[in-house]
Scaffold this active site. Structure first.
Site, PDB file in Angstrom:
ATOM      1  N   LYS A 198       0.861  -1.177   0.000  1.00  0.00           N
ATOM      2  CA  LYS A 198       0.000   0.000   0.000  1.00  0.00           C
ATOM      3  C   LYS A 198       0.901   1.231   0.000  1.00  0.00           C
ATOM      4  O   LYS A 198       1.726   1.415   0.893  1.00  0.00           O
ATOM      5  CB  LYS A 198      -0.896  -0.018   1.235  1.00  0.00           C
ATOM      6  CG  LYS A 198      -1.757   1.227   1.362  1.00  0.00           C
ATOM      7  CD  LYS A 198      -2.773   1.086   2.479  1.00  0.00           C
ATOM      8  CE  LYS A 198      -3.529   2.385   2.688  1.00  0.00           C
ATOM      9  NZ  LYS A 198      -4.543   2.260   3.745  1.00  0.00           N
ATOM     10  N   LYS A 251      -2.241  -1.557  -3.842  1.00  0.00           N
ATOM     11  CA  LYS A 251      -3.073  -0.364  -3.786  1.00  0.00           C
ATOM     12  C   LYS A 251      -2.226   0.886  -3.833  1.00  0.00           C
ATOM     13  O   LYS A 251      -1.216   0.964  -3.114  1.00  0.00           O
ATOM     14  CB  LYS A 251      -3.855  -0.416  -2.474  1.00  0.00           C
ATOM     15  CG  LYS A 251      -4.660   0.803  -2.165  1.00  0.00           C
ATOM     16  CD  LYS A 251      -5.275   0.635  -0.817  1.00  0.00           C
ATOM     17  CE  LYS A 251      -5.883   1.959  -0.414  1.00  0.00           C
ATOM     18  NZ  LYS A 251      -6.353   1.966   0.925  1.00  0.00           N
TER      19      LYS A 251
HETATM   20  C1  PBG Z   1      -7.237   3.143   5.520  1.00  0.00           C
HETATM   21  C2  PBG Z   1      -7.679   3.093   4.098  1.00  0.00           C
HETATM   22  C3  PBG Z   1      -7.561   4.107   3.139  1.00  0.00           C
HETATM   23  C4  PBG Z   1      -8.114   3.606   1.964  1.00  0.00           C
HETATM   24  C5  PBG Z   1      -8.559   2.320   2.234  1.00  0.00           C
HETATM   25  N1  PBG Z   1      -8.267   2.010   3.560  1.00  0.00           N
HETATM   26  C6  PBG Z   1      -7.066   5.495   3.262  1.00  0.00           C
HETATM   27  C7  PBG Z   1      -5.700   5.811   3.618  1.00  0.00           C
HETATM   28  O1  PBG Z   1      -4.823   4.969   3.742  1.00  0.00           O
HETATM   29  O2  PBG Z   1      -5.489   7.009   3.827  1.00  0.00           O
HETATM   30  C8  PBG Z   1      -8.221   4.334   0.658  1.00  0.00           C
HETATM   31  C9  PBG Z   1      -9.169   3.780  -0.340  1.00  0.00           C
HETATM   32  C10 PBG Z   1      -9.485   4.689  -1.476  1.00  0.00           C
HETATM   33  O3  PBG Z   1      -8.850   5.737  -1.697  1.00  0.00           O
HETATM   34  O4  PBG Z   1     -10.417   4.361  -2.230  1.00  0.00           O
HETATM   35  N2  PBG Z   1      -8.279   2.815   6.399  1.00  0.00           N
END
Ligand code: PBG
Length: 340
Positions: A198, A251
């Site tokens: 991520k 991601k």
């Molecule tokens: C964290 C989380 C995020 C997303 C999914 N889980 C946000 C982040 O890390 O700031 C982002 C998903 C998206 O942008 O569609 N709980």
């Protein structure tokens, strides 16, 4: 070889008709591969569109019945649940409250649709007063004390009936901590879908509006990955698999197709790609301006994600794609076929 005799390859032969193209197509989209994100809030009768994500709503628990009916009718069999708590505090208490918003949502979803695959996002950022993914001490997110909160959260989701938990916090050691806690609590069968690679991405902007989770200070660069790194993503994924991840997520998706492809080559676990909020918002904005053909662009993007090697796609476009298929609104036979 005939090329050496002055002739050339006629690759166009197999592109002449839709029938031929369909026969030799390597990648298809299937509605079965989609995971649809849900944002759930406290209250009653809430169905509030997210400004930067047209077509995506914050829903209250009482609205979930209709939502589930729609999803199942469209053939979408999996959801990823995010909760917006009533109260935020330093220790993210609602994240692991047995009566918290996600736990209530999971119970409601499983009651209404026992076969729906309910996946829960395990993170603290929606639940902390400072909007960070972990416990903050002296302005820093501390890793090891945070693991305990994540493990408690995952167990409480399993207790509510979650089919799979998806840790998205990017703390080191969280998959191991969650696996051990689940096992200890008797949930040896609950799989972990870890957000293994991520990145610290600007593409999460609209999500933070939807989940009300923007950090009050600083950013997430001390735990989410640097966009320049691909080999490090493979180390993250390998680590999570060793710690007990059953499947992994890359991601965002579109700027990281090479990471998906490399992960597919290297590992045998199922791979999901998260087609994130900013990727969705860009498509919607351009389409609203009449600058792109939304349907064709969405199908092409999602096909690209599948071609890179992701078998599951977490996407806000899921309902639209399913609906286009359903209503026969797909422009051409080719696009119809792309949907498999
Ligand atoms: C964290 C989380 C995020 C997303 C999914 N889980 C946000 C982040 O890390 O700031 C982002 C998903 C998206 O942008 O569609 N709980």
């Amino acid at each position: 070889m005939s090329i050496e005799r002055g002739r050339f390859r006629r690759l166009r032969r197999l592109r002449q008709t839709e029938g031929l193209r369909r026969l030799v197509r390597e990648t298809r989209l299937n509605v079965e591969d989609f995971i649809y994100p849900l944002f759930v809030v406290h209250g009653r009768g809430v169905r509030r569109e997210v400004g930067s994500m047209p077509g995506v709503y914050q829903l209250s628990v009482d609205q979930l019945g209709a939502e589930v009916e729609e999803l199942l009718e469209l053939g979408i069999g999996a959801v990823l649940v995010f909760g917006i708590p009533a109260q935020k505090d330093e220790l993210a208490s609602e994240a692991y409250d047995p009566d918290g918003i996600v736990q209530r949502t999971v119970r409601e979803l499983k009651k209404r649709a026992p076969d729906l695959v309910v996946i829960t996002d395990v993170c603290n950022c929606e639940y902390t007063s400072h909007g960070h993914c972990g416990i903050v001490r002296d302005g820093r997110i501390v890793n090891d004390p945070t693991l305990e909160l994540l493990a408690r959260t995952a167990v409480s989701h399993a207790e509510a009936g979650a089919d799979m938990v998806a840790p998205s916090d990017m703390m080191d050691g969280r998959v191991l901590a969650i696996r051990e806690a689940l096992d200890r609590a008797g949930f040896i069968e609950v799989p972990i879908l870890s957000y293994a690679a991520k990145y610290a991405s600007a593409f999460y902007g609209p999500f933070r509006e939807a989940a009300e989770s923007a950090p009050a200070f600083g950013d997430r660069r001390s735990h989410q990955m640097d966009p320049g790194n691909r080999r490090e993503a493979l180390r993250e994924i390998e680590t999570d698999i060793e710690e007990g991840a059953d499947a992994i997520i890359v991601k965002p998706a579109l700027a990281y197709l090479d990471v998906i492809a490399a992960a597919r080559e290297r590992f045998e676990v199922p791979i999901a790609a998260y087609n994130v909020s900013g990727e969705y918002a860009m498509v919607k904005a351009a389409a609203r301006n009449g600058w792109i053909d939304e349907q064709r662009v969405v199908l092409e993007l999602l096909t690209g994600i599948r071609r890179a090697g992701a078998q599951m796609i977490i996407t806000y476009h899921a309902k639209d794609v399913a609906r286009w298929l359903r209503s026969g609104r797909i422009g051409t036979a080719l696009e119809q076929a792309l949907l498999g």
